[in-house]
Design an enzyme around this catalytic site. Structure first.
Site, PDB file in Angstrom:
ATOM      1  N   HIS A 143     -77.919 -54.194 -27.479  1.00 35.53           N
ATOM      2  CA  HIS A 143     -78.576 -54.193 -28.786  1.00 35.53           C
ATOM      3  C   HIS A 143     -80.059 -53.843 -28.731  1.00 35.53           C
ATOM      4  O   HIS A 143     -80.703 -53.749 -29.762  1.00 35.53           O
ATOM      5  CB  HIS A 143     -78.406 -55.538 -29.491  1.00 35.53           C
ATOM      6  CG  HIS A 143     -79.245 -56.631 -28.894  1.00 35.53           C
ATOM      7  ND1 HIS A 143     -78.929 -57.253 -27.723  1.00 35.53           N
ATOM      8  CD2 HIS A 143     -80.407 -57.183 -29.301  1.00 35.53           C
ATOM      9  CE1 HIS A 143     -79.840 -58.153 -27.429  1.00 35.53           C
ATOM     10  NE2 HIS A 143     -80.766 -58.136 -28.357  1.00 35.53           N
TER      11      HIS A 143
HETATM   12  C1  UD1 Z   1     -83.455 -59.713 -32.732  1.00 36.24           C
HETATM   13  C2  UD1 Z   1     -84.603 -60.085 -31.794  1.00 36.24           C
HETATM   14  C3  UD1 Z   1     -84.180 -59.887 -30.360  1.00 36.24           C
HETATM   15  C4  UD1 Z   1     -82.884 -60.620 -30.061  1.00 36.24           C
HETATM   16  C5  UD1 Z   1     -81.835 -60.190 -31.068  1.00 36.24           C
HETATM   17  C6  UD1 Z   1     -80.542 -60.916 -30.853  1.00 36.24           C
HETATM   18  C7  UD1 Z   1     -86.902 -59.675 -32.590  1.00 36.24           C
HETATM   19  C8  UD1 Z   1     -88.052 -58.758 -32.494  1.00 36.24           C
HETATM   20  N1  UD1 Z   1     -85.763 -59.231 -32.011  1.00 36.24           N
HETATM   21  O1  UD1 Z   1     -83.200 -58.336 -32.593  1.00 36.24           O
HETATM   22  O2  UD1 Z   1     -85.182 -60.377 -29.501  1.00 36.24           O
HETATM   23  O3  UD1 Z   1     -82.475 -60.320 -28.747  1.00 36.24           O
HETATM   24  O4  UD1 Z   1     -82.317 -60.477 -32.380  1.00 36.24           O
HETATM   25  O5  UD1 Z   1     -79.567 -60.456 -31.748  1.00 36.24           O
HETATM   26  O6  UD1 Z   1     -87.015 -60.741 -33.153  1.00 36.24           O
HETATM   27  N2  UD1 Z   1     -78.557 -57.293 -39.010  1.00 36.24           N
HETATM   28  C9  UD1 Z   1     -77.410 -57.577 -39.691  1.00 36.24           C
HETATM   29  N3  UD1 Z   1     -77.075 -58.900 -39.841  1.00 36.24           N
HETATM   30  C10 UD1 Z   1     -77.823 -59.909 -39.347  1.00 36.24           C
HETATM   31  C11 UD1 Z   1     -79.004 -59.583 -38.649  1.00 36.24           C
HETATM   32  C12 UD1 Z   1     -79.354 -58.272 -38.473  1.00 36.24           C
HETATM   33  O7  UD1 Z   1     -76.698 -56.707 -40.147  1.00 36.24           O
HETATM   34  O8  UD1 Z   1     -77.454 -61.083 -39.508  1.00 36.24           O
HETATM   35  C13 UD1 Z   1     -78.921 -55.859 -38.814  1.00 36.24           C
HETATM   36  C14 UD1 Z   1     -79.937 -55.381 -39.794  1.00 36.24           C
HETATM   37  O9  UD1 Z   1     -79.593 -54.097 -40.162  1.00 36.24           O
HETATM   38  C15 UD1 Z   1     -81.228 -55.355 -38.993  1.00 36.24           C
HETATM   39  C16 UD1 Z   1     -80.743 -55.081 -37.582  1.00 36.24           C
HETATM   40  O10 UD1 Z   1     -79.459 -55.699 -37.502  1.00 36.24           O
HETATM   41  O11 UD1 Z   1     -82.087 -54.397 -39.479  1.00 36.24           O
HETATM   42  C17 UD1 Z   1     -81.634 -55.642 -36.525  1.00 36.24           C
HETATM   43  O12 UD1 Z   1     -81.904 -57.032 -36.777  1.00 36.24           O
HETATM   44  P1  UD1 Z   1     -83.330 -57.665 -36.338  1.00 36.24           P
HETATM   45  O13 UD1 Z   1     -83.337 -59.128 -36.573  1.00 36.24           O
HETATM   46  O14 UD1 Z   1     -84.431 -56.862 -36.934  1.00 36.24           O
HETATM   47  O15 UD1 Z   1     -83.413 -57.367 -34.815  1.00 36.24           O
HETATM   48  P2  UD1 Z   1     -82.337 -57.553 -33.666  1.00 36.24           P
HETATM   49  O16 UD1 Z   1     -82.049 -56.214 -33.115  1.00 36.24           O
HETATM   50  O17 UD1 Z   1     -81.179 -58.386 -34.125  1.00 36.24           O
END
Ligand code: UD1
Length: 372
Positions: free
Chosen positions: A205
């Site tokens: 991821h």
């Molecule tokens: C975040 C953390 C990372 C951790 C990871 C675990 C930061 C900078 N990054 O990254 O350290 O390893 O979580 O998963 O805090 N999304 C969904 N549903 C959700 C959450 C996210 O669909 O419940 C999608 C959204 O489109 C979002 C993307 O995933 O834009 C990324 O989510 P985000 O929380 O920005 O970063 P992660 O890649 O999950």
């Protein structure tokens, strides 16, 4: 002592669970849980409350997704009035996600003491947003709870007062040990028709691996080659799912679904809950990942782990555990996976103080220091 504990994203839940449990058992502590809502899907957040028996949050801030600045700013704006209202003696933050840093800044500016659990980890790679979060959070925290000895060295090198640093072990391993009986009874292997030791697990991821289609295609092709010999189960993070679905020709080689696993190939699934995922990892032949936490869990479970990153902030998983840092080269991935599949599995080992009691140590220290 009133303590506000912050969670927000998936890797926070297994770290906060044992802390809340230990605080609840202490007569001097009144713990409150605030969920920032950085992660919000049932599979990324909700299931973890049930699996880890975390109490319902006292407040949910529902910040959701956004750019780094938006997410950080939203947590700060929504948390500030909660802290002003509650006036806690302490705020506890865990790990290195945006919610961790945002909450630490908010509390520190309100002159509320901050404890950072999983302090001192450094990859040296400021291209990773988590590294910035770690540096900022540690620099403004009053109590730095360190999970491995490299953390003490890193903080000392940054000039941190040694009286703030406490080597306590790893709270994530507390969760792994506390739920061992539950995951040992999981039916996930039966459900997926898997045989212990005859499959691998993949998680990907990191933006550096999944946001650029060329890098992602290279990794997926290499994983397909590994999966021709050893089927791979791949619970797909939402960020990665979006990226994979955008690449047309991958449709034909990836099987999405939660039915029986085909004898070869990559079996893509929705992200899993904690108990089933630990069961899956514990019985696997190898793990290929870019996660931080999984490097630690495979170390304790004795499962060979290939980390698809150029560096790690958790070096004890390499010196004491089963982890190898191999970067994102498809060729190296194929070679290293072959090497593992050709050799007998290693014996499990545990780094110092990864014994299931880190949270109790932390709570005892907090009571001693904060009630003075
Ligand atoms: C975040 C953390 C990372 C951790 C990871 C675990 C930061 C900078 N990054 O990254 O350290 O390893 O979580 O998963 O805090 N999304 C969904 N549903 C959700 C959450 C996210 O669909 O419940 C999608 C959204 O489109 C979002 C993307 O995933 O834009 C990324 O989510 P985000 O929380 O920005 O970063 P992660 O890649 O999950």
């Amino acid at each position: 002592m009133k303590i506000v504990n912050i969670v927000g994203a998936r890797p926070n839940f297994m770290k906060i669970a044992p802390l809340i449990k230990s605080m609840q058992a202490h007569r001097l502590i009144h713990p409150l849980l605030v969920n920032t809502g950085q992660h919000y899907d049932v599979n990324m957040a909700g299931r973890f409350f049930d699996d880890l028996q975390i109490p319902r949050p006292y407040v949910s801030l529902e910040v959701g997704s956004g750019t780094h600045a938006v997410q950080t700013g939203e947590v700060m704006m929504r948390l500030e009035p909660v802290l002003q209202r509650e006036c806690p003696d302490l705020v506890v933050v865990v790990g290195d996600v945006n919610s961790t840093m945002a909450a630490a800044i908010t509390a520190a500016k309100l002159q509320i003491r901050v404890a950072h659990v999983e302090a001192g980890l450094r990859s040296g790679d400021r291209g990773m947003p988590e590294e910035i979060n770690r540096i900022v959070t540690d620099s403004i925290s009053d109590y730095l709870f360190v999970s491995e000895e490299s953390g003490i060295r890193n903080l000392s090198n940054e000039g941190v007062d040694k009286n703030k640093i406490f080597f306590v072990g790893n709270v994530m391993i507390d969760s792994l040990e506390a739920s061992r009986r539950l995951w040992a009874q999981s039916l996930i292997l039966d459900r997926l028709k898997l045989v212990k030791g005859r499959y691998g697990v993949v998680t990907l991821h990191r933006p550096s691996n999944v946001d650029d289609p060329k890098t992602l295609v290279g990794l997926m092709e290499a994983l397909c080659d590994v999966a021709a010999r050893c089927p791979l189960i791949f619970p797909v993070h939402p960020r990665t799912r979006k990226a994979l679905l955008a690449i047309e020709h991958l449709d034909s080689v990836l099987h999405f679904g939660d039915g029986p696993t085909p004898p070869t190939g990559i079996h893509c699934m929705e992200p899993m809950g904690y108990i089933d995922f630990m069961a899956l990892v514990a019985s696997s032949r190898l793990v290929l990942t870019d996660s931080g936490g999984l490097q630690e869990e495979t170390t304790v479970l004795g499962v060979p782990c290939l980390t698809l990153r150029e560096n790690t902030e958790r070096p004890v998983t390499v010196t004491h555990g089963t982890n190898r840092i191999i970067g994102s080269s498809p060729m190296r991935l194929r070679e290293e996976a072959r090497r593992i599949l050709d050799a007998p599995p290693p014996a499990p080992g545990s780094p110092p103080l990864w014994d299931g009691h880190a949270a109790d140590r932390i709570v005892n220290i907090l009571v001693e220091k904060c009630s003075r």
